[in-house]
Design an enzyme around this catalytic site. Structure first.
Site, PDB file in Angstrom:
ATOM      1  N   HIS A 232     -10.107   8.000  11.147  1.00  0.00           N
ATOM      2  CA  HIS A 232      -9.839   6.898  12.081  1.00  0.00           C
ATOM      3  C   HIS A 232     -10.168   7.351  13.493  1.00  0.00           C
ATOM      4  O   HIS A 232      -9.386   8.035  14.132  1.00  0.00           O
ATOM      5  CB  HIS A 232      -8.391   6.442  11.964  1.00  0.00           C
ATOM      6  CG  HIS A 232      -8.094   5.803  10.648  1.00  0.00           C
ATOM      7  ND1 HIS A 232      -7.719   6.534   9.555  1.00  0.00           N
ATOM      8  CD2 HIS A 232      -8.151   4.515  10.249  1.00  0.00           C
ATOM      9  CE1 HIS A 232      -7.547   5.705   8.524  1.00  0.00           C
ATOM     10  NE2 HIS A 232      -7.801   4.483   8.914  1.00  0.00           N
TER      11      HIS A 232
ATOM     12  N   LYS B 213     -11.876  15.811  16.560  1.00  0.00           N
ATOM     13  CA  LYS B 213     -11.060  15.198  15.520  1.00  0.00           C
ATOM     14  C   LYS B 213     -10.943  16.166  14.349  1.00  0.00           C
ATOM     15  O   LYS B 213     -11.748  16.144  13.423  1.00  0.00           O
ATOM     16  CB  LYS B 213     -11.696  13.891  15.036  1.00  0.00           C
ATOM     17  CG  LYS B 213     -11.108  12.667  15.720  1.00  0.00           C
ATOM     18  CD  LYS B 213     -11.370  11.394  14.951  1.00  0.00           C
ATOM     19  CE  LYS B 213     -10.438  11.174  13.801  1.00  0.00           C
ATOM     20  NZ  LYS B 213      -9.009  11.191  14.096  1.00  0.00           N
TER      21      LYS B 213
ATOM     22  N   ASP C  26      -8.959  13.104   8.557  1.00  0.00           N
ATOM     23  CA  ASP C  26      -8.708  11.747   9.033  1.00  0.00           C
ATOM     24  C   ASP C  26      -9.951  11.172   9.699  1.00  0.00           C
ATOM     25  O   ASP C  26     -10.534  11.790  10.566  1.00  0.00           O
ATOM     26  CB  ASP C  26      -7.531  11.807  10.016  1.00  0.00           C
ATOM     27  CG  ASP C  26      -7.438  10.577  10.888  1.00  0.00           C
ATOM     28  OD1 ASP C  26      -7.650   9.477  10.359  1.00  0.00           O
ATOM     29  OD2 ASP C  26      -7.163  10.721  12.084  1.00  0.00           O
TER      30      ASP C  26
ATOM     31  N   TYR D  22     -11.571  -5.813   6.759  1.00  0.00           N
ATOM     32  CA  TYR D  22     -10.309  -5.342   7.323  1.00  0.00           C
ATOM     33  C   TYR D  22     -10.525  -4.229   8.358  1.00  0.00           C
ATOM     34  O   TYR D  22     -10.075  -4.314   9.496  1.00  0.00           O
ATOM     35  CB  TYR D  22      -9.392  -4.815   6.203  1.00  0.00           C
ATOM     36  CG  TYR D  22      -8.147  -4.165   6.744  1.00  0.00           C
ATOM     37  CD1 TYR D  22      -7.060  -4.943   7.106  1.00  0.00           C
ATOM     38  CD2 TYR D  22      -8.080  -2.787   6.948  1.00  0.00           C
ATOM     39  CE1 TYR D  22      -5.923  -4.362   7.648  1.00  0.00           C
ATOM     40  CE2 TYR D  22      -6.951  -2.202   7.494  1.00  0.00           C
ATOM     41  CZ  TYR D  22      -5.874  -2.994   7.841  1.00  0.00           C
ATOM     42  OH  TYR D  22      -4.767  -2.417   8.391  1.00  0.00           O
ATOM     43  N   HIS D  23     -11.229  -3.200   7.935  1.00  0.00           N
ATOM     44  CA  HIS D  23     -11.363  -2.025   8.803  1.00  0.00           C
ATOM     45  C   HIS D  23     -12.288  -2.280   9.982  1.00  0.00           C
ATOM     46  O   HIS D  23     -12.277  -1.543  10.944  1.00  0.00           O
ATOM     47  CB  HIS D  23     -11.866  -0.833   7.985  1.00  0.00           C
ATOM     48  CG  HIS D  23     -11.029  -0.593   6.768  1.00  0.00           C
ATOM     49  ND1 HIS D  23     -11.245  -1.267   5.583  1.00  0.00           N
ATOM     50  CD2 HIS D  23      -9.948   0.182   6.567  1.00  0.00           C
ATOM     51  CE1 HIS D  23     -10.348  -0.883   4.704  1.00  0.00           C
ATOM     52  NE2 HIS D  23      -9.554  -0.013   5.265  1.00  0.00           N
TER      53      HIS D  23
ATOM     54  N   TYR E  70       0.866  -1.178   0.000  1.00  0.00           N
ATOM     55  CA  TYR E  70       0.000   0.000   0.000  1.00  0.00           C
ATOM     56  C   TYR E  70       0.902   1.228   0.000  1.00  0.00           C
ATOM     57  O   TYR E  70       1.634   1.464   0.964  1.00  0.00           O
ATOM     58  CB  TYR E  70      -0.872  -0.038   1.261  1.00  0.00           C
ATOM     59  CG  TYR E  70      -1.880   1.079   1.403  1.00  0.00           C
ATOM     60  CD1 TYR E  70      -2.861   1.275   0.438  1.00  0.00           C
ATOM     61  CD2 TYR E  70      -1.880   1.900   2.519  1.00  0.00           C
ATOM     62  CE1 TYR E  70      -3.803   2.284   0.593  1.00  0.00           C
ATOM     63  CE2 TYR E  70      -2.824   2.904   2.682  1.00  0.00           C
ATOM     64  CZ  TYR E  70      -3.777   3.087   1.710  1.00  0.00           C
ATOM     65  OH  TYR E  70      -4.717   4.073   1.866  1.00  0.00           O
TER      66      TYR E  70
END
Lengths: 668, 334
Positions: free
Chosen positions: A548, A542, A546, A172-173, A18
């Protein structure tokens, strides 16, 4: 025929890294080097503005351009990204979701410019918006509009780009957001069901050809450190997918029912402490998805050992690629039939996962399916709860993490001797250069053609025609990523997903040491509240693009559990919004979470705006992947404390926060 | 706080200075007994603010998950577009066990942070029965001195929501299609009939139509059973279908809010005063229970007394303080 013992070697999986940063040209150079090292596919990382539909010249893009991936604003950038790389020979995976339709359109346009017919293109667009709402955060539009983009891309590629994987359903996430193996299985499957049902509802695919669509579905899975269970999870995926495709979609061709997946092994479990251990974790996790032939990954990308410290350098990524090559080419792994067929232990574990996941699939379907369970926050809340349980297990030592909560004493690592040089830093001038390049692009293109293309895009967005056709035309016309996304924003509006934290419940009662620690914190906070007259109030912000949000969510929940009033606004808030909230809410403390590496741009801006608003008496703490030198700089800017992944003891963080509020109160 | 500071602060609140409004809200949230007088003084100083005299206090309530925050956000934006300034009090359920809370309302709202005419404050219920936070009632009064429209958003349905009536000029109940329990509450008369009913998440036309029809039926049943406050004054509770995410029905909601505000214009002072009476007595009841009420002569006598005192310029908080002193004196006598 019973296959056992030596046989012809299997073809190895596609090996990817990646990658992408700074600019399209810099990323192109990286891709060429990686291919020269024996990498067999490309995996493009886009920066956050590209993923969320902004150009480099927009305020929200500030500090984020070229940070976590390459910026791609228009056809010129896409051409530069693949300069000298013949697209008819590449297998390109693009981690792109909300703007997947647009990036595929640019990719097709770039291929056509190279004289390549789009029918021969091979690769993958991630295109899974559900997990963006749940975990990764780069969504733009409301769920219905997003699903329409998803299905438009799928129905287009089925005939026009038949070797393309139009979607990579991402479990995955979900694991990165805390999902248990059962949850990972269940929520990935309900996402796939949601997408396939939506494709069916378009009426564009004749009944007899629906198997073709099912056959192009692929998955992007996580592999964690409990590698036997993870291996069984992959076998469970194979069984469950076969069941879903056969029973729900009546697919008769077994080839079209195959569970096709690529993987990226777990980043969540990588540690900042003794980071050299991470390469061992990475190798073990890779075994989970390669060891059993019947459920082997078709493409693998590995993280780098130093991801928890900052951006990996080319050498770090090479080390991970070598791990793949040794497993595939040196060992005898690919010479054997499935090692576990008929094995009772593995089958029993697989069955257990299949049944538990199937129950949860039914639960979500009963609640109206994946989209509904996103909108109500049901899935998100489950994930937040699981992650809180995971973190608690690490904090109490129930889950051993070597070098973190056990065997923490060790020799100094020569690998991190010079920490400054053990990570990659992105040139801060990238932002400005990309803005200039964008301005030049806008000057030299045909303005009338752009206008016309955007008008057509807007028209189609209001109908149920496929958005792919006008998007490809817009790509050729020189439209930018921001222009494409803003046109659709105007038609469909924007969305803010449930944060999942409000209703999340945690288990902190009881008489154990953990419960006692929480009780002590609560008592201190109650005492402070009595003295202040008002309950201490914390704003968790936040800033930036981003998405996450794990860290922010867990801090918010923990702070609530020890007795703070917590204001959490979700992801993607601007510094101005954070300061406005701090002012209006009358908070005593601000916590900022930034994982994209753009802390040096965003935090000083928040501090500056706080000063302008007269809020100099509100302490600010920052959490994120923040190298030591940056932390020192932030402290000089007035930040009271900086937390990084090595600060896993939430109780300690809470204690610090209470101290900060107490000291501020005493000073007043 | 010295008197001069207080007058100055009150003036700045009335001019909608955000820092001053925020400080004033911090003051009314202060629960220390030694701060009660200061809160009472501040509210008294704000009582005659020009905005507070007119203005509109809108209560928005309903069960969890019906999209109240998103609706509040859409409503506030639309009101701003009509040139009116807006203050929002968002009351969030609190985690009772630890005393902490997660105030997530802002996450569902999208506002322009530079807009001086919009102010949002989240409050925790602090474990109180009845949805409305201890300080919410006072917070509404602070915001009412600064902004044209104050929206107070609370979670709950049925008896627990009586609090909102004390402070709102217009009580708006928000539900979503398929809210069977709300229909039952209405029919059974457990819930007072609100001034306006909103069916939110009316994205699917068919479902929304059915929901509106069901509500009409429930309203008729409730009215036939005589359970009504709104209808007594000649007001027909309208039912508005909205989709906060798509932004549809918001204008109709504002029109209905305005119509209701106009409908109660003549009786506004009475309504607000009777809300203040109830609030003062409710505060007193929470502090000293039924025993406190009977010790001071019973509820009717107290109500009469409260009406008189408030007419004479007393404020609810000060009245409650006064009653407390009197009650404690009766205990001392024995």
């Amino acid at each position: 025929m019973a296959e056992y013992g030596r046989r012809e070697r299997d073809k190895p999986w596609i090996m990817r890294t990646y990658a992408g940063h700074s600019t399209a040209a810099a990323s192109n150079e990286l891709y060429r080097t990686n291919l020269a090292k024996g990498q067999t596919g490309l995996s493009v990382a886009f920066d956050l503005p590209t993923q969320t539909g902004y150009d480099a010249d927009e305020p929200l893009a500030r500090g984020e351009v070229g940070k976590v991936g390459t910026p791609i604003s228009h056809l010129g950038d896409m051409r530069a990204l693949f300069e000298g790389l013949p697209l008819d020979q590449m297998n390109t995976s693009m981690t792109i979701n909300a703007t997947a339709v647009w990036l595929l359109s640019l990719y097709i346009a770039a291929a056509e410019d190279q004289g390549v017919d789009h029918h021969v293109l091979r690769g993958t667009t991630q295109n899974d918006i559900i997990k963006e709402y749940l975990s990764r955060g780069t969504y733009i539009f409301p769920p219905a509009a997003s699903m329409r983009l998803t299905t438009d891309l799928i129905t287009y590629t089925v005939d026009e780009v038949p070797k393309w994987n139009p979607i990579n359903i991402c479990s995955y996430h979900l694991q990165e957001a805390g999902a248990t193996p059962t949850q990972e299985l269940a929520y990935a499957l309900v996402t796939a069901i949601g997408v396939l049902d939506a494709v069916k509802a378009t009426g564009r695919i004749p009944d007899g050809e629906f198997g073709k669509v099912v056959g192009r579905m692929s998955f992007f899975v996580n592999a964690g450190i409990r590698f036997i269970e993870e291996m069984c999870k992959m076998r469970a995926f194979v069984e469950l997918w076969d069941r879903v495709t056969q029973e729900r979609y009546k697919v008769t061709d077994p080839k079209e029912r195959r569970f096709r997946y690529g993987i990226q092994v777990n980043s969540l479990g990588l540690t900042e402490q003794q980071p050299e251990n991470n390469i061992i974790r990475i190798v073990l996790e890779m075994l989970a998805v390669t060891l059993s032939k019947d459920a082997r990954a078709r493409a693998i990308q590995l993280p780098a050992w130093n991801e928890a410290l900052g951006l990996p350098r080319p050498w770090d990524q090479q080390w991970s690629l070598r791990a793949q090559q040794i497993l595939a080419y040196e060992t005898d792994l690919l010479e054997y039939a499935d090692l576990f067929t008929g094995g009772e232990v593995v089958q029993a574990k697989t069955n257990e996962l299949v049944e538990a996941a199937w129950d949860e699939v039914q639960e979500v379907l009963k609640r109206g399916g994946a989209v509904e369970a996103v909108e109500t926050g049901y899935i998100k809340q489950k994930l937040v709860e699981s992650n809180a349980a995971r973190l608690r297990a690490i904090e109490t030592g129930d889950q051993v993490v070597v070098g973190v909560n056990k065997y923490v004493e060790g020799e100094p690592s020569p690998l991190t001797e010079n920490l400054e040089e053990a990570i990659l830093t992105v040139d801060p001038e990238v932002d400005a250069r990309q803005r200039e390049a964008l301005a030049r692009w806008k000057e030299t293109r045909d303005g009338a053609a752009v206008k016309k293309a955007l008008a057509e895009l807007r028209r189609v967005a209001k109908t149920d025609e496929s958005i792919m056709v006008p998007s490809i035309a817009a790509a050729h016309a020189g439209v930018t990523t921001g222009e494409w996304a803003h046109t659709l924003r105007e038609v469909w509006g924007e969305y803010r997903a449930p944060t999942g934290v409000s209703g999340a419940t945690t288990k902190t009662s009881g008489t154990g040491a953990a419960a006692k620690a929480v009780e002590r914190l609560r008592n201190r906070l109650h005492d402070l509240e009595a003295r202040m007259g008002r309950r201490p109030k914390l704003l968790v912000g936040k800033p930036g693009l981003d998405g996450h949000s794990n860290g922010a969510e867990q801090i918010a929940i923990k702070a609530r559990d020890v007795g703070f009033d917590v204001v959490y606004e979700g992801i993607r808030v601007s510094p101005a919004q954070i300061v406005a909230s701090a002012l209006e809410e009358g908070v005593h403390l601000i916590g900022l979470s930034i994982l994209s590496g753009s802390h040096l741009a965003l935090v000083p801006e928040v501090m500056q705006k706080l000063r302008e608003a007269g809020l100099t008496d509100v302490p600010v703490v920052v959490g994120g992947i923040i190298p030591d030198a940056d932390a020192a700089r932030l402290r000089r800017e007035g930040v009271a404390a900086v937390y990084t992944p090595k600060d896993f003891e939430l109780d300690q963080i809470m204690s610090d926060l209470i101290d900060l509020v107490d000291r501020q109160h005493a000073a007043e | 706080m010295p008197r001069s500071d207080l007058a100055d602060d009150a003036r700045r609140v009335m001019s909608a200075d955000k820092a001053a409004v925020s400080r004033a809200l911090n003051v009314v949230e202060d629960r220390r007994p030694e701060s009660h007088a200061r809160v009472a003084d501040l509210l008294a100083a704000l009582k005659d603010a020009p905005k507070a005299q007119g203005g509109h206090r809108v209560g928005l309530t309903g069960p969890p998950g019906v999209g109240k925050s998103t609706l509040t956000s859409a409503l506030a934006r639309a009101l701003r577009q009509r040139g009116r300034t807006v203050g929002v009090v968002a009351v969030d359920p609190s985690s009772v066990r630890s005393g902490g809370s997660l105030l997530g309302d802002r996450a569902r709202m999208s506002f322009d942070p530079t807009d001086a005419g919009l102010f949002v404050r989240s409050l925790a219920t602090a474990g109180e029965v009845g949805g409305l936070a201890y300080a919410a009632n006072s917070a509404v009064r602070v915001l009412a001195a600064a902004y044209d429209v104050v929206v107070v958003e609370t979670t709950g349905v049925g008896q627990s929501e009586i609090d909102i009536v004390h402070v709102a000029d217009t009580v708006t109940l928000v539900i979503q299609p398929g809210s069977g329990d709300v229909l039952q509450f209405l029919k059974a008369g457990i819930m007072e009939i609100p001034d306006i009913l909103v069916v939110n998440k009316a994205d699917h036309e068919e479902l929304a139509k059915r929901a509106v029809a069901d509500l009409r039926g429930a309203l008729r049943t409730a009215q036939a059973a005589g359970a009504s406050s709104a209808a007594d004054s000649g007001w027909e509770t309208p039912i508005v279908a909205t989709s906060a995410t798509k932004g549809t029905g918001i204008d109709a909601l504002i029109d209905n809010l305005d119509a209701h505000r106009k409908h109660i214009e003549a009786t506004l002072d009475d309504r607000r005063r009777s809300g203040e009476v109830q609030w003062a007595l409710e505060l007193f009841r929470r502090k000293h229970g039924e025993h406190g009420i009977s010790a001071l002569g019973g509820i009717s006598k107290l109500r009469g007394r409260a009406e008189q005192d408030l007419d004479g310029g007393q404020t609810p908080l000060r009245l409650c303080e006064q009653l407390s002193r009197e009650y404690l004196a009766t205990l001392g006598k024995r």
